[in-house]
Scaffold this motif. Structure first.
Motif, PDB file in Angstrom:
ATOM      1  N   GLY A  11     -35.460  23.743  23.407  1.00 59.21           N
ATOM      2  CA  GLY A  11     -36.300  22.591  23.079  1.00 59.21           C
ATOM      3  C   GLY A  11     -37.186  22.834  21.873  1.00 59.21           C
ATOM      4  O   GLY A  11     -37.322  21.960  21.006  1.00 59.21           O
ATOM      5  N   LEU A  12     -37.777  24.023  21.809  1.00 51.57           N
ATOM      6  CA  LEU A  12     -38.622  24.358  20.658  1.00 51.57           C
ATOM      7  C   LEU A  12     -37.803  24.425  19.372  1.00 51.57           C
ATOM      8  O   LEU A  12     -38.238  23.952  18.323  1.00 51.57           O
ATOM      9  CB  LEU A  12     -39.336  25.691  20.896  1.00 51.57           C
ATOM     10  CG  LEU A  12     -40.419  25.676  21.966  1.00 51.57           C
ATOM     11  CD1 LEU A  12     -40.919  27.087  22.251  1.00 51.57           C
ATOM     12  CD2 LEU A  12     -41.580  24.771  21.551  1.00 51.57           C
ATOM     13  N   ARG A  13     -36.600  24.985  19.464  1.00 46.00           N
ATOM     14  CA  ARG A  13     -35.741  25.047  18.276  1.00 46.00           C
ATOM     15  C   ARG A  13     -35.310  23.640  17.844  1.00 46.00           C
ATOM     16  O   ARG A  13     -35.289  23.328  16.649  1.00 46.00           O
ATOM     17  CB  ARG A  13     -34.527  25.942  18.528  1.00 46.00           C
ATOM     18  CG  ARG A  13     -34.876  27.423  18.515  1.00 46.00           C
ATOM     19  CD  ARG A  13     -33.650  28.313  18.492  1.00 46.00           C
ATOM     20  NE  ARG A  13     -32.889  28.291  19.724  1.00 46.00           N
ATOM     21  CZ  ARG A  13     -33.127  29.071  20.780  1.00 46.00           C
ATOM     22  NH1 ARG A  13     -34.123  29.941  20.761  1.00 46.00           N
ATOM     23  NH2 ARG A  13     -32.363  28.992  21.855  1.00 46.00           N
ATOM     24  N   LEU A  14     -34.973  22.792  18.801  1.00 52.88           N
ATOM     25  CA  LEU A  14     -34.582  21.429  18.456  1.00 52.88           C
ATOM     26  C   LEU A  14     -35.730  20.705  17.754  1.00 52.88           C
ATOM     27  O   LEU A  14     -35.525  20.050  16.731  1.00 52.88           O
ATOM     28  CB  LEU A  14     -34.153  20.647  19.701  1.00 52.88           C
ATOM     29  CG  LEU A  14     -33.832  19.170  19.471  1.00 52.88           C
ATOM     30  CD1 LEU A  14     -32.745  18.992  18.419  1.00 52.88           C
ATOM     31  CD2 LEU A  14     -33.439  18.505  20.770  1.00 52.88           C
ATOM     32  N   LYS A  15     -36.916  20.841  18.286  1.00 49.75           N
ATOM     33  CA  LYS A  15     -38.075  20.184  17.669  1.00 49.75           C
ATOM     34  C   LYS A  15     -38.304  20.723  16.256  1.00 49.75           C
ATOM     35  O   LYS A  15     -38.578  19.953  15.329  1.00 49.75           O
ATOM     36  CB  LYS A  15     -39.322  20.407  18.524  1.00 49.75           C
ATOM     37  CG  LYS A  15     -40.534  19.668  18.004  1.00 49.75           C
ATOM     38  CD  LYS A  15     -41.697  19.777  18.955  1.00 49.75           C
ATOM     39  CE  LYS A  15     -42.860  18.931  18.474  1.00 49.75           C
ATOM     40  NZ  LYS A  15     -43.949  18.930  19.455  1.00 49.75           N
ATOM     41  N   GLU A  16     -38.152  22.033  16.084  1.00 48.58           N
ATOM     42  CA  GLU A  16     -38.315  22.628  14.759  1.00 48.58           C
ATOM     43  C   GLU A  16     -37.279  22.059  13.781  1.00 48.58           C
ATOM     44  O   GLU A  16     -37.605  21.706  12.652  1.00 48.58           O
ATOM     45  CB  GLU A  16     -38.170  24.148  14.853  1.00 48.58           C
ATOM     46  CG  GLU A  16     -38.320  24.864  13.530  1.00 48.58           C
ATOM     47  CD  GLU A  16     -38.124  26.373  13.634  1.00 48.58           C
ATOM     48  OE1 GLU A  16     -38.014  26.999  12.571  1.00 48.58           O
ATOM     49  OE2 GLU A  16     -38.072  26.913  14.761  1.00 48.58           O
ATOM     50  N   ALA A  17     -36.033  21.959  14.232  1.00 52.14           N
ATOM     51  CA  ALA A  17     -34.974  21.426  13.373  1.00 52.14           C
ATOM     52  C   ALA A  17     -35.237  19.966  13.025  1.00 52.14           C
ATOM     53  O   ALA A  17     -35.105  19.556  11.858  1.00 52.14           O
ATOM     54  CB  ALA A  17     -33.619  21.570  14.060  1.00 52.14           C
ATOM     55  N   ARG A  18     -35.620  19.196  14.016  1.00 47.73           N
ATOM     56  CA  ARG A  18     -35.885  17.764  13.782  1.00 47.73           C
ATOM     57  C   ARG A  18     -37.034  17.602  12.802  1.00 47.73           C
ATOM     58  O   ARG A  18     -36.974  16.772  11.882  1.00 47.73           O
ATOM     59  CB  ARG A  18     -36.201  17.062  15.108  1.00 47.73           C
ATOM     60  CG  ARG A  18     -36.407  15.569  14.979  1.00 47.73           C
ATOM     61  CD  ARG A  18     -36.687  14.929  16.314  1.00 47.73           C
ATOM     62  NE  ARG A  18     -37.820  15.499  17.027  1.00 47.73           N
ATOM     63  CZ  ARG A  18     -39.108  15.294  16.710  1.00 47.73           C
ATOM     64  NH1 ARG A  18     -39.426  14.539  15.668  1.00 47.73           N
ATOM     65  NH2 ARG A  18     -40.077  15.840  17.431  1.00 47.73           N
ATOM     66  N   ASN A  19     -38.084  18.408  12.956  1.00 51.06           N
ATOM     67  CA  ASN A  19     -39.217  18.345  12.034  1.00 51.06           C
ATOM     68  C   ASN A  19     -38.821  18.800  10.633  1.00 51.06           C
ATOM     69  O   ASN A  19     -39.291  18.237   9.640  1.00 51.06           O
ATOM     70  CB  ASN A  19     -40.389  19.170  12.558  1.00 51.06           C
ATOM     71  CG  ASN A  19     -41.085  18.497  13.730  1.00 51.06           C
ATOM     72  OD1 ASN A  19     -41.068  17.275  13.866  1.00 51.06           O
ATOM     73  ND2 ASN A  19     -41.685  19.286  14.597  1.00 51.06           N
ATOM     74  N   THR A  20     -37.956  19.802  10.552  1.00 51.71           N
ATOM     75  CA  THR A  20     -37.456  20.263   9.249  1.00 51.71           C
ATOM     76  C   THR A  20     -36.721  19.128   8.539  1.00 51.71           C
ATOM     77  O   THR A  20     -36.814  18.976   7.324  1.00 51.71           O
ATOM     78  CB  THR A  20     -36.529  21.482   9.419  1.00 51.71           C
ATOM     79  OG1 THR A  20     -37.300  22.566   9.963  1.00 51.71           O
ATOM     80  CG2 THR A  20     -35.896  21.913   8.108  1.00 51.71           C
ATOM     81  N   LEU A  21     -35.997  18.327   9.315  1.00 53.97           N
ATOM     82  CA  LEU A  21     -35.277  17.178   8.759  1.00 53.97           C
ATOM     83  C   LEU A  21     -36.196  15.971   8.544  1.00 53.97           C
ATOM     84  O   LEU A  21     -35.732  14.925   8.075  1.00 53.97           O
ATOM     85  CB  LEU A  21     -34.120  16.789   9.678  1.00 53.97           C
ATOM     86  CG  LEU A  21     -33.026  17.848   9.839  1.00 53.97           C
ATOM     87  CD1 LEU A  21     -32.080  17.474  10.974  1.00 53.97           C
ATOM     88  CD2 LEU A  21     -32.271  18.049   8.540  1.00 53.97           C
ATOM     89  N   ALA A  22     -37.469  16.119   8.929  1.00 54.41           N
ATOM     90  CA  ALA A  22     -38.487  15.060   8.777  1.00 54.41           C
ATOM     91  C   ALA A  22     -38.051  13.765   9.462  1.00 54.41           C
ATOM     92  O   ALA A  22     -38.116  12.680   8.896  1.00 54.41           O
ATOM     93  CB  ALA A  22     -38.812  14.816   7.306  1.00 54.41           C
ATOM     94  N   MET A  23     -37.610  13.911  10.723  1.00 58.99           N
ATOM     95  CA  MET A  23     -37.131  12.752  11.476  1.00 58.99           C
ATOM     96  C   MET A  23     -37.952  12.562  12.737  1.00 58.99           C
ATOM     97  O   MET A  23     -38.371  13.540  13.369  1.00 58.99           O
ATOM     98  CB  MET A  23     -35.663  12.945  11.864  1.00 58.99           C
ATOM     99  CG  MET A  23     -34.728  13.047  10.680  1.00 58.99           C
ATOM    100  SD  MET A  23     -33.013  13.159  11.194  1.00 58.99           S
ATOM    101  CE  MET A  23     -32.705  11.428  11.533  1.00 58.99           C
ATOM    102  N   THR A  24     -38.159  11.311  13.112  1.00 60.70           N
ATOM    103  CA  THR A  24     -38.767  11.016  14.399  1.00 60.70           C
ATOM    104  C   THR A  24     -37.712  11.247  15.482  1.00 60.70           C
ATOM    105  O   THR A  24     -36.514  11.299  15.192  1.00 60.70           O
ATOM    106  CB  THR A  24     -39.234   9.549  14.479  1.00 60.70           C
ATOM    107  OG1 THR A  24     -38.079   8.702  14.399  1.00 60.70           O
ATOM    108  CG2 THR A  24     -40.237   9.222  13.367  1.00 60.70           C
ATOM    109  N   GLN A  25     -38.154  11.346  16.725  1.00 67.49           N
ATOM    110  CA  GLN A  25     -37.206  11.480  17.829  1.00 67.49           C
ATOM    111  C   GLN A  25     -36.267  10.276  17.882  1.00 67.49           C
ATOM    112  O   GLN A  25     -35.078  10.428  18.141  1.00 67.49           O
ATOM    113  CB  GLN A  25     -37.944  11.630  19.157  1.00 67.49           C
ATOM    114  CG  GLN A  25     -38.621  12.961  19.335  1.00 67.49           C
ATOM    115  CD  GLN A  25     -39.380  13.065  20.642  1.00 67.49           C
ATOM    116  OE1 GLN A  25     -39.656  12.067  21.310  1.00 67.49           O
ATOM    117  NE2 GLN A  25     -39.728  14.291  21.020  1.00 67.49           N
ATOM    118  N   THR A  26     -36.800   9.100  17.634  1.00 65.68           N
ATOM    119  CA  THR A  26     -35.987   7.883  17.687  1.00 65.68           C
ATOM    120  C   THR A  26     -34.911   7.896  16.606  1.00 65.68           C
ATOM    121  O   THR A  26     -33.736   7.654  16.885  1.00 65.68           O
ATOM    122  CB  THR A  26     -36.876   6.632  17.554  1.00 65.68           C
ATOM    123  OG1 THR A  26     -37.819   6.629  18.625  1.00 65.68           O
ATOM    124  CG2 THR A  26     -36.054   5.358  17.589  1.00 65.68           C
ATOM    125  N   ALA A  27     -35.294   8.192  15.375  1.00 65.65           N
ATOM    126  CA  ALA A  27     -34.324   8.221  14.277  1.00 65.65           C
ATOM    127  C   ALA A  27     -33.278   9.307  14.501  1.00 65.65           C
ATOM    128  O   ALA A  27     -32.102   9.117  14.210  1.00 65.65           O
ATOM    129  CB  ALA A  27     -35.048   8.443  12.949  1.00 65.65           C
TER     130      ALA A  27
END
Length: 126
Positions: A11-27
């Motif tokens: 979960g922490l890695r997924l959040k890090e990756a999503r933030n790196t991609l500058a994306m909201t959870q919805t997007a």
């Protein structure tokens, strides 16, 4: 490693990756055919992503399967999804999935995840 710790780490890695991609959870969730709440649950360590969902993250966003699962190697792949070495049937499935309507994506992913859970449960009880 405990299953709970593993889920938290993923979960922490997924959040890090999503933030790196500058994306909201919805997007982030929409092209994957899952709800924002599903991504939220994974990021909080409340649920574990299926192998299918992890593969879709690699396909759509170039997030390494190995990095998501184990934290090893680079977070992002250097190649496009078309270059990922997958068996032909998996490549066909991902190509069809990527152009399907959101409702079809959600239904297909739900069906595959339910089937995988039943198979894993049956293997445990043998």
């Amino acid at each position: 490693m405990s299953n709970e710790k593993s889920r938290r780490d993923i979960g922490l890695r997924l959040k890090e990756a999503r933030n790196t991609l500058a994306m909201t959870q919805t997007a982030f969730s929409e092209p994957l055919g899952v709800r924002q709440s599903h991504i939220s649950g994974i990021e909080k360590g409340e649920r574990e992503p299926s192998d299918t969902l992890i593969l879709l993250m690699e396909y759509h966003y170039g997030i390494s399967r190995t990095w998501i699962k184990h934290g090893e190697g680079s977070m992002l792949l250097d190649k496009k999804h078309d270059d990922i070495n997958l068996p032909q049937e998996q490549q066909r499935l991902l190509n069809a999935y990527s152009v399907a309507e959101d409702s079809i994506k959600y239904a297909a992913l739900t069906m595959l995840e339910n089937s995988a859970e039943k198979s894993q449960s049956a293997k445990k009880h043998k």
